[in-house]
Motif scaffolding. Structure first.
Motif, PDB file in Angstrom:
ATOM      1  N   UNK A  98       0.831  -1.194   0.000  1.00  0.00           N
ATOM      2  CA  UNK A  98       0.000   0.000   0.000  1.00  0.00           C
ATOM      3  C   UNK A  98       0.870   1.250   0.000  1.00  0.00           C
ATOM      4  N   UNK A  99       0.525   2.212  -0.857  1.00  0.00           N
ATOM      5  CA  UNK A  99       1.227   3.487  -0.862  1.00  0.00           C
ATOM      6  C   UNK A  99       0.768   4.317   0.329  1.00  0.00           C
ATOM      7  N   UNK A 100       1.665   5.041   1.000  1.00  0.00           N
ATOM      8  CA  UNK A 100       1.224   5.908   2.099  1.00  0.00           C
ATOM      9  C   UNK A 100       0.268   6.974   1.584  1.00  0.00           C
ATOM     10  N   UNK A 101      -0.648   7.381   2.426  1.00  0.00           N
ATOM     11  CA  UNK A 101      -1.571   8.447   2.050  1.00  0.00           C
ATOM     12  C   UNK A 101      -1.344   9.627   2.967  1.00  0.00           C
ATOM     13  N   UNK A 102      -1.132  10.790   2.371  1.00  0.00           N
ATOM     14  CA  UNK A 102      -0.894  11.995   3.162  1.00  0.00           C
ATOM     15  C   UNK A 102      -1.813  13.094   2.660  1.00  0.00           C
ATOM     16  N   UNK A 103      -2.124  14.036   3.521  1.00  0.00           N
ATOM     17  CA  UNK A 103      -3.031  15.127   3.180  1.00  0.00           C
ATOM     18  C   UNK A 103      -2.217  16.392   2.907  1.00  0.00           C
ATOM     19  N   UNK A 104      -1.434  16.385   1.840  1.00  0.00           N
ATOM     20  CA  UNK A 104      -0.646  17.558   1.478  1.00  0.00           C
ATOM     21  C   UNK A 104      -1.290  18.253   0.286  1.00  0.00           C
ATOM     22  N   UNK A 105      -0.811  19.426  -0.007  1.00  0.00           N
ATOM     23  CA  UNK A 105      -1.439  20.227  -1.054  1.00  0.00           C
ATOM     24  C   UNK A 105      -0.484  20.437  -2.217  1.00  0.00           C
ATOM     25  N   UNK A 106      -1.004  20.526  -3.435  1.00  0.00           N
ATOM     26  CA  UNK A 106      -0.170  20.871  -4.584  1.00  0.00           C
ATOM     27  C   UNK A 106       0.185  22.350  -4.563  1.00  0.00           C
ATOM     28  N   UNK A 107       0.973  22.777  -5.540  1.00  0.00           N
ATOM     29  CA  UNK A 107       1.326  24.191  -5.635  1.00  0.00           C
ATOM     30  C   UNK A 107       0.063  25.035  -5.727  1.00  0.00           C
ATOM     31  N   UNK A 108      -0.873  24.579  -6.527  1.00  0.00           N
ATOM     32  CA  UNK A 108      -2.111  25.332  -6.746  1.00  0.00           C
ATOM     33  C   UNK A 108      -3.202  24.350  -7.109  1.00  0.00           C
ATOM     34  N   UNK A 109      -4.422  24.583  -6.629  1.00  0.00           N
ATOM     35  CA  UNK A 109      -5.548  23.702  -6.964  1.00  0.00           C
ATOM     36  C   UNK A 109      -6.834  24.514  -6.968  1.00  0.00           C
ATOM     37  N   UNK A 110      -7.689  24.245  -7.950  1.00  0.00           N
ATOM     38  CA  UNK A 110      -8.993  24.891  -8.022  1.00  0.00           C
ATOM     39  C   UNK A 110      -9.912  24.027  -8.860  1.00  0.00           C
ATOM     40  N   UNK A 111     -11.192  24.344  -8.840  1.00  0.00           N
ATOM     41  CA  UNK A 111     -12.177  23.564  -9.574  1.00  0.00           C
ATOM     42  C   UNK A 111     -12.327  24.084 -10.999  1.00  0.00           C
ATOM     43  N   UNK A 112     -12.585  23.135 -11.914  1.00  0.00           N
ATOM     44  CA  UNK A 112     -12.906  23.478 -13.287  1.00  0.00           C
ATOM     45  C   UNK A 112     -14.388  23.302 -13.531  1.00  0.00           C
ATOM     46  N   UNK A 113     -14.736  22.773 -14.700  1.00  0.00           N
ATOM     47  CA  UNK A 113     -16.141  22.559 -15.060  1.00  0.00           C
ATOM     48  C   UNK A 113     -16.786  21.575 -14.090  1.00  0.00           C
ATOM     49  N   UNK A 114     -18.020  21.857 -13.660  1.00  0.00           N
ATOM     50  CA  UNK A 114     -18.770  20.925 -12.831  1.00  0.00           C
ATOM     51  C   UNK A 114     -20.151  20.702 -13.426  1.00  0.00           C
ATOM     52  N   UNK A 115     -20.951  19.884 -12.745  1.00  0.00           N
ATOM     53  CA  UNK A 115     -22.266  19.516 -13.274  1.00  0.00           C
ATOM     54  C   UNK A 115     -23.177  20.723 -13.436  1.00  0.00           C
TER      55      UNK A 115
END
Length: 572
Positions: A98-115
């Motif tokens: 199993x790969x470790x799971x961590x709650x880190x953030x990317x350089x930048x993140x935002x939402x695109x198209x949604x329903x």
């Protein structure tokens, strides 16, 4: 077994449809020989019709109640491939840590198209969100299902969500699906594709074609030229046909589109079809850009399926492609590597040579569907008393996903069934491959082999629809959906240092609710559509890349609640 191609290929011309403007708005190689494809049988030329222009801001917003809702086609993604050649499944599913799971953030993140954007632009609900993403020149372009969006790299929306049927000059009645978009830094142009198809009252396919759009400048909000080419292939057995799941690839010479062809009644798969279009002539706005198509591809006695043309960085003088095999939908440990040599010949009216070779690889098998928390359906798509959502999310199959060629290597990934240490049953994980291709005498040579490969998996979770990219320094990142019995479907990624395997799984967008799409509710079959693909793109000359995949945000939509998460990573 040798590569064979039973049908002919032919060179022909595209049809210019229109120009569109988007306005601003606040292992080791096997011993299988490679065999070159046969010469083209015919060349067809035609006249071009110029229709006009359009702007995204001119697309009217939908008014009133939702008109209709439907699910995109699923052909070829649930074991529809015929067993072109019987092959007994041998070996066993991979056992992985199993790969470790961590709650880190990317350089930048935002939402695109949604329903909600999808319904506002088109007037109806649609699932799942096929994910087209391109980034470059300070813009992020997101084409999802039938909706387009242009954002800045900070996530600011530069145009309102727009209807892709209008952008590609299709009617509102046209069925469209599987959009792709890519920024070609070498030419400073944007390229996009989408499938159009029609069905009769018996749900038989009557016509299909692919639209190809090319921006006229480096600004995606400016004018685009739109072309189309017919993929109905009425001379093929069982046609008129559907050119399902068009895949976009680009190199220095051409724009490539690969499709999966199904007969009119959906009963038979004819194999992959490959189209090579002269990129320079698209960029120049030619009224008759040249195109060569290769029909009914096969390798190792197996019809080609999800044959992925590479997005190529540099000028190797060869366009490489890659696909998985597994014709019986059970298990395989081989991949197919393809090469189209002398690609610049297309612009001159010539026909490049296409060949393939089977290469030994790590094992992979069709992934199981994800099991995520169930819930209660709250939208107007539910029965009067409210039907539950089952929490079962479709993983589709073990077909190769989008491929990249960089640093002299082919990079690809697919979904696979894995036995994860500590889990009682199989999970869906990611198998990734780095292949060193080689050409000799105009065909793929025996020197072609897998140089690196591995798995990404997590105990108790399912990983769906991976997309992989390598940066110029040799680092890699994979984006995918993640969910499990205690985890709503989320957006996640993992990264690998140059020459190393993948590390921890990072959440880029945590899911907050069950997928309440109508297909995932009890009266509609209970298995939620997901995917059908994630996407991403590197920024050439840098170690920065952009990735996107589906997840379930808190968007307040009671009918469809999918969204997609866009993230930027710097792997320098």
């Amino acid at each position: 077994m040798p590569f064979s191609r039973k049908a002919s290929r032919r060179a022909r011309l595209l049809t210019l449809v229109t120009a569109v403007t988007l306005a601003t708005a606040g292992a080791t190689a096997s011993a299988v020989p490679a065999v070159a494809a046969t010469p083209a049988s015919a060349v067809h030329a035609g006249h071009v019709t110029y229709v006009g222009s359009s702007t995204a801001s001119a697309v009217p917003a939908a008014k009133g109640a939702v008109a209709h809702r439907y699910t995109l086609p699923v052909l070829g993604r649930h074991g529809a491939r015929p067993a072109a050649q019987a092959r007994t499944a041998t070996g066993s599913l991979p056992h992985v840590a199993s790969s470790p799971r961590v709650a880190s953030s990317p350089v930048r993140a935002f939402d695109g198209v949604n329903a909600i954007d999808n319904r506002a632009a088109s007037g109806f609900d649609l699932e799942p969100p096929d994910e087209g993403l391109a980034a470059g020149n300070g813009y992020v372009v997101n084409f999802v299902n039938v909706t387009g969006l242009i954002q800045s790299t900070s996530g600011t929306r530069l145009v309102r969500p727009f209807y892709l049927n209008t952008f590609f000059r299709e009617t509102a009645a046209a069925h469209t699906s599987d959009p792709r978009v890519f920024y070609d830094a070498s030419s400073h142009r944007w390229f996009a594709t989408i499938l159009e198809y029609q069905v009769d009252s018996n749900l038989f396919f009557t016509e299909s074609h692919v639209d190809v759009a090319t921006s006229r400048t480096s600004d995606p909000r400016g004018a685009w030229s739109v072309y189309k080419f017919d993929t109905t292939n009425r001379t093929h057995a069982g046609c008129p046909c559907l050119a399902d799941y068009p895949i976009l690839g680009i190199d220095a010479s051409n724009v490539y589109v690969s499709t999966n062809e199904f007969t009119a009644d959906s009963s038979t798969f004819n194999g992959a079809q490959l189209y090579a279009i002269a990129k320079s002539q698209l960029i120049a706005g030619s009224s008759s850009p040249r195109m060569v198509d290769y029909e009914n591809l096969s390798s190792g006695g197996v019809l080609g399926y999800h044959v992925q043309p590479a997005n190529t960085y540099g000028s190797p003088g060869v366009e490489y492609l890659m696909s998985s095999l597994d014709p019986n939908g059970t298990y395989d440990n081989r991949i197919a590597v393809w090469a189209l040599t002398n690609p610049s010949a297309v612009a001159r009216g010539g026909i490049p040579n296409l060949s393939a070779r089977i290469v030994s690889s790590q094992a992979y098998a069709p992934p199981p569907n994800a099991r995520t928390p169930a819930g209660r359906c709250t939208g107007d798509i539910c029965a009067a008393g409210g039907e539950p959502t089952t929490g079962v999310v479709s993983a589709n199959d073990d077909a190769m996903q989008e491929v990249q060629y960089i640093n002299g290597q082919l990079v690809g990934a697919l979904d696979t069934s894995v036995n994860v240490a500590g889990d009682a049953g199989a999970r869906a994980g990611v198998a990734w491959f780095v292949v060193k291709p080689s050409v000799s005498g105009g065909v793929v040579s025996s020197a072609t082999h897998v140089v690196r490969q591995g798995y990404i998996a997590q105990q108790g979770e399912y990983l769906l629809f991976p997309h992989i990219n390598m940066t110029p320094n040799g680092a890699m990142a994979v984006v995918f959906g993640l969910g499990g019995p205690s985890t709503y479907m989320s957006a996640a990624y993992a990264a690998a240092a140059p020459g190393a395997g993948f590390g921890s799984v990072h959440l880029a967008g945590a899911g907050v609710a069950p997928d309440n799409g109508f297909v995932g509710t009890a009266p509609f079959g209970g298995v939620a559509r997901w995917g059908d693909y994630s996407n991403g793109q590197i920024i050439p000359g840098t170690n920065t890349l952009w990735l996107a995949t589906q997840y379930i945000p808190n968007n307040g939509d009671g009918n469809e609640n999918w969204g997609n998460r866009i993230l930027e990573l710097n792997l320098g």
